[in-house]
Structure formats: structure tokens, C-alpha cells
Design an enzyme around this catalytic site. Structure first.
Site, mmCIF file in Angstrom:
data_model
loop_
_atom_site.group_PDB
_atom_site.id
_atom_site.type_symbol
_atom_site.label_atom_id
_atom_site.label_comp_id
_atom_site.label_asym_id
_atom_site.label_seq_id
_atom_site.Cartn_x
_atom_site.Cartn_y
_atom_site.Cartn_z
ATOM 1 N N ASP A 46 0.848 -1.196 0.000
ATOM 2 C CA ASP A 46 0.000 0.000 0.000
ATOM 3 C C ASP A 46 0.884 1.247 0.000
ATOM 4 O O ASP A 46 1.579 1.525 0.981
ATOM 5 C CB ASP A 46 -0.892 0.001 1.246
ATOM 6 C CG ASP A 46 -1.862 1.171 1.240
ATOM 7 O OD1 ASP A 46 -2.963 1.026 0.675
ATOM 8 O OD2 ASP A 46 -1.504 2.250 1.784
ATOM 9 N N TYR A 51 3.240 9.761 -0.577
ATOM 10 C CA TYR A 51 4.305 9.156 0.245
ATOM 11 C C TYR A 51 5.681 9.342 -0.396
ATOM 12 O O TYR A 51 6.708 9.145 0.247
ATOM 13 C CB TYR A 51 4.080 7.653 0.484
ATOM 14 C CG TYR A 51 2.785 7.276 1.167
ATOM 15 C CD1 TYR A 51 1.956 8.229 1.749
ATOM 16 C CD2 TYR A 51 2.384 5.950 1.238
ATOM 17 C CE1 TYR A 51 0.763 7.867 2.363
ATOM 18 C CE2 TYR A 51 1.196 5.582 1.854
ATOM 19 C CZ TYR A 51 0.387 6.551 2.407
ATOM 20 O OH TYR A 51 -0.788 6.174 3.001
ATOM 21 N N LYS A 76 -2.579 5.955 -4.391
ATOM 22 C CA LYS A 76 -3.656 6.916 -4.100
ATOM 23 C C LYS A 76 -3.351 8.245 -4.764
ATOM 24 O O LYS A 76 -2.181 8.654 -4.865
ATOM 25 C CB LYS A 76 -3.781 7.119 -2.582
ATOM 26 C CG LYS A 76 -3.709 5.832 -1.779
ATOM 27 C CD LYS A 76 -3.920 6.027 -0.306
ATOM 28 C CE LYS A 76 -3.593 4.760 0.468
ATOM 29 N NZ LYS A 76 -2.175 4.617 0.830
ATOM 30 N N HIS A 109 -7.302 9.744 -2.095
ATOM 31 C CA HIS A 109 -6.646 9.638 -0.788
ATOM 32 C C HIS A 109 -7.477 10.292 0.331
ATOM 33 O O HIS A 109 -7.604 9.742 1.415
ATOM 34 C CB HIS A 109 -5.258 10.287 -0.878
ATOM 35 C CG HIS A 109 -4.272 9.790 0.126
ATOM 36 N ND1 HIS A 109 -2.926 9.731 -0.135
ATOM 37 C CD2 HIS A 109 -4.415 9.344 1.393
ATOM 38 C CE1 HIS A 109 -2.298 9.257 0.933
ATOM 39 N NE2 HIS A 109 -3.189 9.018 1.874
ATOM 40 N N LEU A 193 -2.075 -0.333 14.075
ATOM 41 C CA LEU A 193 -1.464 -0.397 15.419
ATOM 42 C C LEU A 193 -1.518 0.970 16.094
ATOM 43 O O LEU A 193 -0.850 1.175 17.119
ATOM 44 C CB LEU A 193 0.002 -0.849 15.307
ATOM 45 C CG LEU A 193 0.244 -2.177 14.566
ATOM 46 C CD1 LEU A 193 1.743 -2.410 14.344
ATOM 47 C CD2 LEU A 193 -0.367 -3.344 15.354
ATOM 48 N N VAL A 235 10.062 -0.625 9.281
ATOM 49 C CA VAL A 235 11.295 -0.744 8.502
ATOM 50 C C VAL A 235 12.243 -1.753 9.147
ATOM 51 O O VAL A 235 13.333 -1.995 8.648
ATOM 52 C CB VAL A 235 12.033 0.618 8.346
ATOM 53 C CG1 VAL A 235 11.273 1.540 7.420
ATOM 54 C CG2 VAL A 235 12.289 1.269 9.693
ATOM 55 N N ARG A 239 10.497 -7.066 12.777
ATOM 56 C CA ARG A 239 9.076 -6.711 12.952
ATOM 57 C C ARG A 239 8.266 -6.991 11.681
ATOM 58 O O ARG A 239 7.106 -7.381 11.767
ATOM 59 C CB ARG A 239 8.936 -5.226 13.320
ATOM 60 C CG ARG A 239 9.355 -4.935 14.742
ATOM 61 C CD ARG A 239 9.214 -3.449 15.009
ATOM 62 N NE ARG A 239 9.414 -3.136 16.414
ATOM 63 C CZ ARG A 239 9.480 -1.895 16.886
ATOM 64 N NH1 ARG A 239 9.362 -0.867 16.059
ATOM 65 N NH2 ARG A 239 9.649 -1.690 18.170
ATOM 66 N N ASN A 243 5.060 -9.325 11.998
ATOM 67 C CA ASN A 243 3.694 -8.862 11.733
ATOM 68 C C ASN A 243 2.908 -9.792 10.812
ATOM 69 O O ASN A 243 1.685 -9.831 10.892
ATOM 70 C CB ASN A 243 3.730 -7.433 11.155
ATOM 71 C CG ASN A 243 4.165 -6.414 12.190
ATOM 72 O OD1 ASN A 243 4.181 -6.703 13.397
ATOM 73 N ND2 ASN A 243 4.532 -5.217 11.742
HETATM 74 P P1 NAD Z 1 0.862 1.425 11.891
HETATM 75 O O1 NAD Z 1 -0.319 1.384 12.797
HETATM 76 O O2 NAD Z 1 1.078 0.355 10.901
HETATM 77 O O3 NAD Z 1 2.118 1.581 12.847
HETATM 78 C C1 NAD Z 1 3.431 1.571 12.364
HETATM 79 C C2 NAD Z 1 4.387 1.777 13.547
HETATM 80 O O4 NAD Z 1 4.112 0.802 14.550
HETATM 81 C C3 NAD Z 1 5.840 1.572 13.158
HETATM 82 O O5 NAD Z 1 6.402 2.780 12.707
HETATM 83 C C4 NAD Z 1 6.454 1.107 14.450
HETATM 84 O O6 NAD Z 1 6.742 2.205 15.260
HETATM 85 C C5 NAD Z 1 5.319 0.335 15.088
HETATM 86 N N1 NAD Z 1 5.389 -1.131 14.843
HETATM 87 C C6 NAD Z 1 5.131 -1.792 13.679
HETATM 88 N N2 NAD Z 1 5.253 -3.120 13.868
HETATM 89 C C7 NAD Z 1 5.614 -3.289 15.164
HETATM 90 C C8 NAD Z 1 5.894 -4.429 15.956
HETATM 91 N N3 NAD Z 1 5.811 -5.666 15.461
HETATM 92 N N4 NAD Z 1 6.234 -4.241 17.256
HETATM 93 C C9 NAD Z 1 6.286 -2.996 17.784
HETATM 94 N N5 NAD Z 1 6.023 -1.875 17.088
HETATM 95 C C10 NAD Z 1 5.694 -2.028 15.784
HETATM 96 O O7 NAD Z 1 0.859 2.879 11.209
HETATM 97 P P2 NAD Z 1 0.845 3.510 9.759
HETATM 98 O O8 NAD Z 1 2.107 3.299 9.038
HETATM 99 O O9 NAD Z 1 0.384 4.915 9.963
HETATM 100 O O10 NAD Z 1 -0.310 2.715 8.997
HETATM 101 C C11 NAD Z 1 -0.080 1.574 8.173
HETATM 102 C C12 NAD Z 1 -0.316 1.899 6.725
HETATM 103 O O11 NAD Z 1 -1.628 2.432 6.524
HETATM 104 C C13 NAD Z 1 0.584 3.019 6.181
HETATM 105 O O12 NAD Z 1 1.909 2.596 5.988
HETATM 106 C C14 NAD Z 1 -0.161 3.383 4.935
HETATM 107 O O13 NAD Z 1 0.070 2.428 3.922
HETATM 108 C C15 NAD Z 1 -1.594 3.331 5.423
HETATM 109 N N6 NAD Z 1 -2.088 4.657 5.857
HETATM 110 C C16 NAD Z 1 -3.025 5.264 5.089
HETATM 111 C C17 NAD Z 1 -3.524 6.505 5.436
HETATM 112 C C18 NAD Z 1 -4.567 7.127 4.582
HETATM 113 O O14 NAD Z 1 -4.879 8.326 4.776
HETATM 114 N N7 NAD Z 1 -5.145 6.442 3.652
HETATM 115 C C19 NAD Z 1 -3.037 7.177 6.580
HETATM 116 C C20 NAD Z 1 -2.073 6.534 7.349
HETATM 117 C C21 NAD Z 1 -1.627 5.268 6.991
#
Ligand code: NAD
Length: 280
Positions: A46, A51, A76, A109, A193, A235, A239, A243
Site C-alpha cells: 500500500d 508518500y 492513491k 486519498h 497499530l 522498517v 518486525r 507482523n
Molecule cells: P501502523 O499502525 O502500521 O504503525 C506503524 C508503527 O508501529 C511503526 O512505525 C512502528 O513504530 C510500530 N510497529 C510496527 N510493527 C511493530 C511491531 N511488530 N512491534 C512494535 N512496534 C511495531 O501505522 P501507519 O504506518 O500509519 O499505517 C499503516 C499503513 O496504513 C501506512 O503505511 C499506509 O500504507 C496506510 N495509511 C493510510 C492513510 C490514509 O490516509 N489512507 C493514513 C495513514 C496510513
């Protein structure tokens, strides 16, 4: 290899219920992160024009040895490109950056109801063109509230296949999810998360200890049990692998409810009715 279930969209296309999100991954880090994800078994990525890493996503897929046809790619439309001619140019640029003559899913988006005279319907009409000409295999929206979806229902021709919205244990989005369910629009849960904020929660910790899983795995499994699509971001290779390790256990109905009861209606991101960011 982990088997991720598919979900059938309202147009008959299949989408893997679990994938990899690349929001806030620097372009220079994106190639390695996506490469690690593909090696770990992810087949759904995604990204978004805003981005700034579509090209690196495309490069990682091209060099992975995995067929393009086996990876579901979403991007998007930039908030800067809602006018139909701008959207057409932006979509061409997205395909060029990803290095593919089609995309699996293309989304508006943000609805931006206070911009462009509140006209996201013409923007949607442009995405319908991309769907009809086959370059977008599915089209959908992101951050749309029921009032926005109702307008597409009335004035559009093709129903959105998905609505990608913020959902996590502190923001369960019962209203929008119910509306989408009634209208055969699949929900994709972004920030599943809460960007890590839910991971110290005592209820989640207790379930993690009892099931022998990590808090992140418990929360991601909760989304899967509720039927939403998720694509957590990380990254960190360990993790990224952790996940996706959520398809060898289940949560009880009581655990699913206990996590849903943590809801505080607390967003981590902007309110779609007010968000008006347009990149220059
Ligand atoms: P997320 O909820 O996936 O959280 C990511 C963060 O959680 C990481 O940076 C890290 O700090 C932590 N994390 C991840 N895996 C972990 C693990 N196993 N243990 C501990 N900590 C962990 O947040 P996100 O990136 O905001 O959301 C996921 C995806 O959703 C984005 O990458 C994007 O593709 C999408 N997104 C879309 C919109 C939109 O407006 N459409 C907005 C935000 C995100």
C-alpha cells in the site's frame, strides 16, 4: 510460506487481506523494506503518490523475482490533483513510477470536502475512467465518511470497492464500518497499530501473554477476525516478519470483544471532514 487469505471485492476481484504499508518510509529505505516484506511472504503493498516512494516500491517488486501479477499494489491520488485533468496526469505518473501498465487498486486519498468546491464526485468520475479502461483493476476511496459515500452512491456510476480509513483498538469506527458493510464496500484499516500507541495496553498485553503472541500480532489478528484489510508499516526486518506471523492462531470471541471495548474514539490522524492539506 504463510498463506494470507483473500477477500473478494464488490467487483469480483480478490485482494490479500494482509499487506505492507509504506507511509513515512523514506524513499531511500523503501526498496529494502519492500524487499524484506516480499521475502517474508507479503504480496500486497500500500503506497500513495503523497508518500513519495512509489518508484522504490515498483523497483523492489521488479527486482524481487516475484511476478508483478502476484503482488497486489495500491496507490492513491495526491490531494493536489483532484481536478479531472490533473488526476489523469497524476495517474499516468503513478503507473510510470511503479513501472507497470496497470494498478490493482487506485484510491482518492482524502475527500477534501472544504476544497475544490467540495466536488469529489468529478474526481471519482475520473477514477471510474481508469477502471473502465482497465488500467485500474479496482477503484476506491480513503477517509470517506458515510455522507461522502452517499454522494458517490447517488451521483457516481461505479461503487467504490474499498474505503481505507483509520481503525484500531482506540478508534474502532463502528459507524463507518457498519455503513460500508451495508453497501458492500470493503474496509481497509489504516494505522492498524495506532502507529504503535496501542501496544502497551494492559488488555492487549494480557491476551498476548496468554496466546504466546506479541502485542502487535494480537492487534493485527483482531483486525483480521473483524474482516478488515490491514497493512502495518515497519522498517525493522524482524518486525516485518513478526507482523505477518498471524495466520497460525485465532482469538476467541471474548478477546475480540475485549479489544473492541478499548475504543476511545481517539484518532491518531486528521479528521476527514476538516482535513484540507494540498501539497504545493
Ligand atoms: P501502523 O499502525 O502500521 O504503525 C506503524 C508503527 O508501529 C511503526 O512505525 C512502528 O513504530 C510500530 N510497529 C510496527 N510493527 C511493530 C511491531 N511488530 N512491534 C512494535 N512496534 C511495531 O501505522 P501507519 O504506518 O500509519 O499505517 C499503516 C499503513 O496504513 C501506512 O503505511 C499506509 O500504507 C496506510 N495509511 C493510510 C492513510 C490514509 O490516509 N489512507 C493514513 C495513514 C496510513
Amino acid at each position: 510460506m504463510t498463506v494470507v487469505p483473500d477477500i473478494m471485492l464488490n467487483n469480483g476481484n480478490a485482494i490479500p487481506q494482509f499487506g505492507f504499508g509504506v507511509f513515512q518510509i523514506e524513499p531511500d529505505d523503501t526498496f529494502d523494506a519492500v524487499t524484506t516484506a516480499l521475502q517474508a511472504g507479503y504480496r500486497h503493498i500500500d503506497t500513495a503518490e503523497m508518500y513519495g516512494n512509489e518508484r522504490q516500491v515498483g523497483d523492489a517488486i521488479a527486482k524481487s523475482g516475484v511476478d508483478r501479477g502476484e503482488v497486489f499494489v495500491t496507490s492513491k491520488l495526491s490531494n493536489a490533483c483532484h481536478r479531472p485533468d490533473d488526476a489523469r496526469r497524476a495517474f499516468d505518473a503513478t503507473l510510470e513510477a511503479i513501472g507497470s501498465d496497470y494498478i490493482d487498486l487506485f484510491l482518492i486519498h482524502w475527500p477534501l470536502p472544504t476544497r475544490y468546491d467540495g466536488d469529489y464526485v468529478s474526481t471519482w468520475g475520473t477514477l471510474e475512467e481508469f477502471y473502465r479502461d482497465g488500467r485500474a483493476r479496482s477503484v476506491g476511496v480513503s477517509n470517506f465518511q458515510p455522507r461522502h459515500l452517499r454522494r458517490l452512491h447517488t451521483d457516481g456510476e461505479i461503487p467504490p470497492a474499498v474505503n481505507q480509513i483509520e481503525v484500531h483498538p482506540y478508534f474502532t469506527q463502528d459507524g463507518v464500518r457498519a455503513f460500508c458493510g451495508e453497501h458492500q464496500i470493503t474496509v481497509e484499516a489504516w494505522s492498524p497499530l495506532a502507529q504503535g500507541r496501542v501496544l502497551g495496553d494492559p488488555t492487549i498485553d494480557e491476551i498476548a501473554r496468554r496466546t504466546g503472541k506479541t502485542p502487535a500480532q494480537v492487534v493485527l489478528r483482531w483486525h483480521i477476525e473483524r474482516g478488515d484489510i490491514v497493512f502495518p508499516k515497519s522498517v525493522t526486518p524482524q518486525r516485518i516478519r513478526e507482523n505477518i506471523g498471524i495466520f497460525d492462531f485465532e482469538l476467541s470471541g471474548e478477546d475480540v470483544e475485549a479489544i473492541a471495548a478499548l475504543n476511545r474514539d481517539e484518532r491518531t490522524g486528521p479528521d476527514p471532514d476538516k482535513f484540507d492539506f494540498v501539497p504545493s
